[in-house]
Design a protein around this motif. Structure first.
Motif, PDB file in Angstrom:
ATOM      1  N   GLU A  38      34.641 -24.483 155.252  1.00 52.11           N
ATOM      2  CA  GLU A  38      34.039 -23.482 156.406  1.00 52.11           C
ATOM      3  C   GLU A  38      32.948 -22.568 155.761  1.00 52.11           C
ATOM      4  N   ALA A  39      33.351 -22.233 154.268  1.00 54.51           N
ATOM      5  CA  ALA A  39      32.331 -21.422 153.366  1.00 54.51           C
ATOM      6  C   ALA A  39      31.156 -22.207 153.138  1.00 54.51           C
ATOM      7  N   PHE A  76      27.816 -20.615 154.281  1.00 56.16           N
ATOM      8  CA  PHE A  76      27.082 -19.938 153.194  1.00 56.16           C
ATOM      9  C   PHE A  76      26.323 -20.971 152.314  1.00 56.16           C
ATOM     10  N   PRO A  77      25.528 -21.850 152.799  1.00 62.31           N
ATOM     11  CA  PRO A  77      25.141 -22.943 152.026  1.00 62.31           C
ATOM     12  C   PRO A  77      24.460 -22.795 150.822  1.00 62.31           C
ATOM     13  N   ALA A  78      23.794 -21.588 150.608  1.00 59.60           N
ATOM     14  CA  ALA A  78      23.061 -21.224 149.386  1.00 59.60           C
ATOM     15  C   ALA A  78      23.737 -20.327 148.515  1.00 59.60           C
ATOM     16  N   ASN A  79      24.978 -19.949 148.863  1.00 61.09           N
ATOM     17  CA  ASN A  79      25.623 -19.059 147.946  1.00 61.09           C
ATOM     18  C   ASN A  79      26.951 -19.448 147.240  1.00 61.09           C
ATOM     19  N   ALA A  89      26.327 -28.514 145.895  1.00 57.44           N
ATOM     20  CA  ALA A  89      27.839 -29.316 146.015  1.00 57.44           C
ATOM     21  C   ALA A  89      28.353 -29.030 147.441  1.00 57.44           C
ATOM     22  N   GLY A  90      28.023 -28.042 147.974  1.00 50.00           N
ATOM     23  CA  GLY A  90      28.542 -27.770 149.301  1.00 50.00           C
ATOM     24  C   GLY A  90      27.847 -28.860 150.241  1.00 50.00           C
ATOM     25  N   ALA A  91      26.651 -29.152 150.016  1.00 49.89           N
ATOM     26  CA  ALA A  91      26.164 -30.241 150.950  1.00 49.89           C
ATOM     27  C   ALA A  91      26.882 -31.650 150.678  1.00 49.89           C
ATOM     28  N   LEU A  92      27.586 -31.796 149.697  1.00 49.36           N
ATOM     29  CA  LEU A  92      28.300 -33.031 149.502  1.00 49.36           C
ATOM     30  C   LEU A  92      29.506 -33.052 150.635  1.00 49.36           C
ATOM     31  N   LEU A  93      30.359 -32.057 150.788  1.00 54.21           N
ATOM     32  CA  LEU A  93      31.341 -31.918 151.777  1.00 54.21           C
ATOM     33  C   LEU A  93      31.084 -32.700 153.077  1.00 54.21           C
ATOM     34  N   PRO A  94      30.304 -32.533 153.823  1.00 50.58           N
ATOM     35  CA  PRO A  94      30.139 -33.000 154.913  1.00 50.58           C
ATOM     36  C   PRO A  94      29.423 -34.919 155.039  1.00 50.58           C
ATOM     37  N   ARG A  95      28.954 -34.929 153.629  1.00 53.38           N
ATOM     38  CA  ARG A  95      28.522 -36.417 153.469  1.00 53.38           C
ATOM     39  C   ARG A  95      29.399 -37.328 152.621  1.00 53.38           C
TER      40      ARG A  95
END
Length: 268
Positions: free
Chosen positions: A180-181, A185-188, A96-102
């Motif tokens: 920022e997190a 911390f893309p895997a965490n 889900a973190g990878a969705l934020l900049p996409r």
């Protein structure tokens, strides 16, 4: 009923759990295909488990699957999502973190008629946050505590020269926004990205991350203040074979898949 065809992108701890469950039988669902960084290794594992499914390239998955479960590194999220969404199909995203900049992936789903599904994962209470977001949420705060080994190697720690080796007391290694997190911390901390997407967004959702040698589980605490309710939630997740990921994450994927064809659906 024609079964929904499920593809799995990535055969790590989560992907293997999902593949095994689908192969054992889930009503209305079937394992249609698998994609993996090492196709030979993937085929060998499937054969060892007695699981019959073709190993295909990411761009070929729309020809085989109605929904793809993303269990891969965040760096290949585009390669997984774009073919499926362009074909008006579904992707269940764990990174889900990878969705934020996409945000363009969300726009692609909207324009083509596809869908991105973010399961609850290692978190708790996303239904309550989603409901509160129909009104006004004033603040969302999260505190994550993980065993140091579950944070080791995170880009933020490396870039800032923060070591979590040999800790004897809890160390706060980060405080800031969910956006920022997710970068640091893309895997965490995909959990905080999911929380942000459910609520008030990645810039207003805040998080503290602690490396804590006194815990053996991945611990998350959340406080939400809204015009409809004020509530707090906490969960302690037992790590999987991958210390960065809780065991419950794979089970959350299975629960979300089961909802796709369930005669009774509980929860938002």
């Amino acid at each position: 009923m024609v079964p929904m065809r499920i593809g799995i992108a990535g055969l790590g701890a989560i992907g293997r759990t999902v593949a095994r469950a689908l192969a054992d039988g889930m009503p209305g669902l079937e394992l249609a295909c698998v994609a993996a960084r090492d196709p030979g290794k993937a085929r060998a594992w499937l054969e060892s488990q007695g699981i019959v499914a073709p190993v295909v390239k990411l761009e070929s998955m729309p020809s085989h699957a109605d929904l793809v479960v993303e269990c891969a590194p965040a760096s290949v999220l585009d390669d997984i999502c774009r073919p499926m969404l362009s074909a008006r199909k579904k992707v269940m995203v764990l990174s889900a973190g990878a969705l934020l900049p996409r945000p363009e992936l969300i726009e692609l789903a909207r324009s083509k008629g596809g869908q991105i599904i973010v399961p609850t994962g290692a978190l708790i209470g996303l239904d309550a946050v989603t409901a509160a977001a129909q009104g006004t949420i004033h603040s969302v705060r999260m505190v994550t505590r993980k065993p140091p080994r579950g944070l080791a190697g995170a880009p933020y720690l490396v870039e800032n020269g923060i070591s979590v080796d040999g800790l004897t007391a809890p160390l706060r290694v980060f405080a800031g926004s969910a956006r920022e997190a997710a970068i640091g911390f893309p895997a965490n901390v995909n959990v905080v990205a999911a929380l942000a997407l459910a609520g008030i967004g990645p810039d207003r959702t805040t998080i503290e991350i602690w490396a804590d040698p006194g815990v053996e589980r991945n611990c998350h605490s959340i406080e939400v203040d809204a015009d409809s309710a004020k509530f707090s939630m906490s969960i302690e997740n037992i790590p999987s074979e991958n210390p960065r990921t809780g065991r419950i994450t794979a089970l959350s994927v299975l629960a979300a898949l089961a909802k796709q064809r369930a005669p009774l659906r509980v929860g938002t």
